[in-house]
Design an enzyme around this catalytic site. Structure first.
Site, PDB file in Angstrom:
ATOM      1  N   TRP A 171       2.550  -7.674  -3.598  1.00 31.30           N
ATOM      2  CA  TRP A 171       3.958  -6.847  -3.920  1.00 31.30           C
ATOM      3  C   TRP A 171       3.935  -6.000  -5.160  1.00 31.30           C
ATOM      4  O   TRP A 171       4.089  -4.473  -4.884  1.00 31.30           O
ATOM      5  CB  TRP A 171       4.772  -7.984  -4.041  1.00 31.30           C
ATOM      6  CG  TRP A 171       5.296  -9.129  -2.478  1.00 31.30           C
ATOM      7  CD1 TRP A 171       5.802 -10.384  -3.034  1.00 31.30           C
ATOM      8  CD2 TRP A 171       6.289  -8.439  -1.420  1.00 31.30           C
ATOM      9  NE1 TRP A 171       5.785 -10.504  -1.494  1.00 31.30           N
ATOM     10  CE2 TRP A 171       6.305  -9.162  -0.488  1.00 31.30           C
ATOM     11  CE3 TRP A 171       6.364  -7.227  -1.152  1.00 31.30           C
ATOM     12  CZ2 TRP A 171       7.081  -9.726   0.674  1.00 31.30           C
ATOM     13  CZ3 TRP A 171       6.564  -7.169   0.880  1.00 31.30           C
ATOM     14  CH2 TRP A 171       6.590  -8.094   1.665  1.00 31.30           C
ATOM     15  N   ASP A 192      10.375  -7.406 -10.644  1.00 30.50           N
ATOM     16  CA  ASP A 192      10.192  -7.174  -9.575  1.00 30.50           C
ATOM     17  C   ASP A 192      10.260  -9.365  -9.648  1.00 30.50           C
ATOM     18  O   ASP A 192       9.452  -9.201 -10.203  1.00 30.50           O
ATOM     19  CB  ASP A 192       9.788  -7.595  -8.590  1.00 30.50           C
ATOM     20  CG  ASP A 192       9.701  -8.102  -7.249  1.00 30.50           C
ATOM     21  OD1 ASP A 192      10.915  -8.416  -6.991  1.00 30.50           O
ATOM     22  OD2 ASP A 192       8.951  -7.719  -5.952  1.00 30.50           O
ATOM     23  N   LYS A 225      14.946 -14.339  -0.734  1.00 35.03           N
ATOM     24  CA  LYS A 225      14.073 -15.970  -1.670  1.00 35.03           C
ATOM     25  C   LYS A 225      15.176 -16.913  -2.251  1.00 35.03           C
ATOM     26  O   LYS A 225      15.151 -18.008  -1.578  1.00 35.03           O
ATOM     27  CB  LYS A 225      13.225 -16.101  -2.582  1.00 35.03           C
ATOM     28  CG  LYS A 225      12.565 -15.113  -1.387  1.00 35.03           C
ATOM     29  CD  LYS A 225      11.992 -13.705  -1.101  1.00 35.03           C
ATOM     30  CE  LYS A 225      11.091 -13.583  -0.854  1.00 35.03           C
ATOM     31  NZ  LYS A 225      10.523 -11.902  -0.485  1.00 35.03           N
TER      32      LYS A 225
HETATM   33  C1  LIG Z   1       9.536 -10.917   0.177  1.00 30.17           C
HETATM   34  C2  LIG Z   1       9.456  -9.814  -1.726  1.00 30.17           C
HETATM   35  C3  LIG Z   1       9.260  -8.592  -1.354  1.00 30.17           C
HETATM   36  C4  LIG Z   1       9.763  -7.896  -0.324  1.00 30.17           C
HETATM   37  O1  LIG Z   1      11.462  -7.840  -0.616  1.00 30.17           O
HETATM   38  P1  LIG Z   1      12.503  -6.946   0.712  1.00 30.17           P
HETATM   39  O2  LIG Z   1      13.602  -7.043   0.435  1.00 30.17           O
HETATM   40  O3  LIG Z   1      11.776  -7.321   2.309  1.00 30.17           O
HETATM   41  O4  LIG Z   1      11.693  -5.709   0.499  1.00 30.17           O
HETATM   42  C5  LIG Z   1       8.683  -7.785  -2.798  1.00 30.17           C
HETATM   43  N1  LIG Z   1       8.403  -8.865  -3.808  1.00 30.17           N
HETATM   44  C6  LIG Z   1       8.754  -9.936  -3.843  1.00 30.17           C
HETATM   45  C7  LIG Z   1       7.120 -10.244  -5.487  1.00 30.17           C
HETATM   46  C8  LIG Z   1       8.782 -10.886  -3.090  1.00 30.17           C
HETATM   47  O5  LIG Z   1       9.023 -12.090  -2.252  1.00 30.17           O
END
Ligand SMILES: *Cc1c(COP(=O)(O)O)cnc(C)c1O
Length: 357
Positions: free
Chosen positions: A99, A166, A190
């Site tokens: 990511w 993030d 999540k």
């Molecule tokens: C799942 C995830 C993403 C991607 O998220 P999307 O909403 O599918 O774009 C980005 N960063 C992290 C740390 C993630 O766990």
């Protein structure tokens, strides 16, 4: 059979949250209408949006000067929206997994990227330490929890430049000193709600400093000015996020959640370390409280598929590790009950008794 949902995302939600969402889908506030068929500009939905923003601020302890947005496009769109809005010349990124790499790839479209440190040398199984955050960059970007590798940054860095994080997979799992961050974003799917909505917490004073023209929908200012309703927001996912936030508040907030998460993770990590068949993949001081990755020791490797089947027969779901790590990944997000962790530990013990050489 009772299912134990260890999926990495979309992932387990609290049962009450799901039930309350189901009720709202059938009838919102006794209006005779579904949440899905009311105007986002009406008073019922405005109240939902207002409460979701207020609770988000309250539970995360967000100081004055920050805005909370609910947008579309996922965390992946934020990989692009962040540099679009705040990268003038150069940004720094910490490379801790797939990511993080995706985020820095987008930033390169807008300027120079300084990769401050990387754990790529060991398939991202640790969080780099001892690096210096440069002062000649517009911001420093981190991924606080690396969902695929099961590593997590357990502190709020002191950054000399705006810190961008993030937090897709560990938002609300531990107390965060928001004042140390300029921008926090993540997909809801999540730890917060269903897929389809992205949260952004942004300190307003970092905006309006880039020279480029920002398209309307890509501009944070648009969404701040319109209260996340420049266009039709993802109403249903936002409602479920609100239900999760209400549940979190009833439970005692983020501090309480953190205690529960630490307890849950300790039960599983202790078993991984004790069990003679399994071994954890992340370095111990980088271990995530949210995604717990483990494999079978070399001498038991051929049993991985069998364990997967055994666990499924006991109601375990979503345990398969990401293809880049292999083995198993138990995602122990906020909404995963402690009894599910215990059920997995029991499963591992039983399997050891059946197969120990
Ligand atoms: C799942 C995830 C993403 C991607 O998220 P999307 O909403 O599918 O774009 C980005 N960063 C992290 C740390 C993630 O766990």
């Amino acid at each position: 059979m009772k299912k134990h949902n260890f999926s990495a995302g979309p992932s387990v939600l609290n049962r009450e949250v799901i039930e309350n969402t189901a009720k709202a889908v059938l009838d919102i506030n006794g209006s005779g209408l579904s949440l899905m068929e009311i105007s986002h500009r009406g008073k019922d939905f405005q109240a939902i949006m207002d409460e979701a923003v207020a609770l988000f601020k309250e539970l995360l302890g967000i100081p004055e000067g920050y805005q909370v947005l609910f947008l579309g496009g996922g965390a992946s769109l934020q990989f692009c929206m962040v540099p679009y809005n705040i990268l003038n010349k150069k940004a720094a990124y910490l490379e801790t997994g797939v990511w993080a790499k995706k985020a820095l790839k987008e930033a390169k479209l807008f300027g120079e990227v300084n990769v401050v440190a990387s754990s790529a040398d060991k398939n991202f199984n640790y969080i780099p330490k001892g690096f210096t955050i440069p002062t000649d960059v517009d911001y420093f970007h981190i991924t606080t929890n690396n969902t695929i590798y099961g590593t997590e940054i357990h502190e709020d860095y002191n950054s000399p430049v705006p810190l961008v994080a993030d937090m897709s997979s560990d938002i609300f799992s531990r107390p965060v000193d928001v004042s140390k961050y300029a921008l926090i974003y993540g997909g809801a799917q999540k730890n917060l709600g269903p897929a389809g909505v992205t949260f952004v917490v942004v300190r307003e004073d970092i905006l309006g400093k880039v020279e480029r023209t920002i398209p309307t929908m890509m501009n944070y200012k648009t969404h701040i000015d319109e209260g996340s309703m420049f266009n039709t927001p993802p109403c249903l996912p936002i409602y479920t996020c609100l239900e999760t936030l209400r549940w979190l508040k009833r439970l005692g907030g983020v501090k309480k959640m953190y205690e529960m998460n630490k307890a849950k993770a300790a039960i599983l990590y202790n078993e991984i370390d004790r069990n003679s068949l399994f071994v954890g993949t992340a370095e111990k001081d980088s271990r995530s409280l949210m995604n717990i990755c483990f494999v079978m020791k070399d001498e038991y490797k051929e049993l991985e598929e069998e364990f997967q089947k055994y666990a499924s027969s006991k109601g375990m779901v979503g345990l398969k590790g990401h293809r880049s790590v292999g083995g198993f990944r138990a995602s122990t997000y906020n909404a995963l009950p402690a009894e599910s962790v215990q059920a997995l530990v029991d499963c591992m013990k039983e399997f050891e008794n059946m197969h120990k050489k």
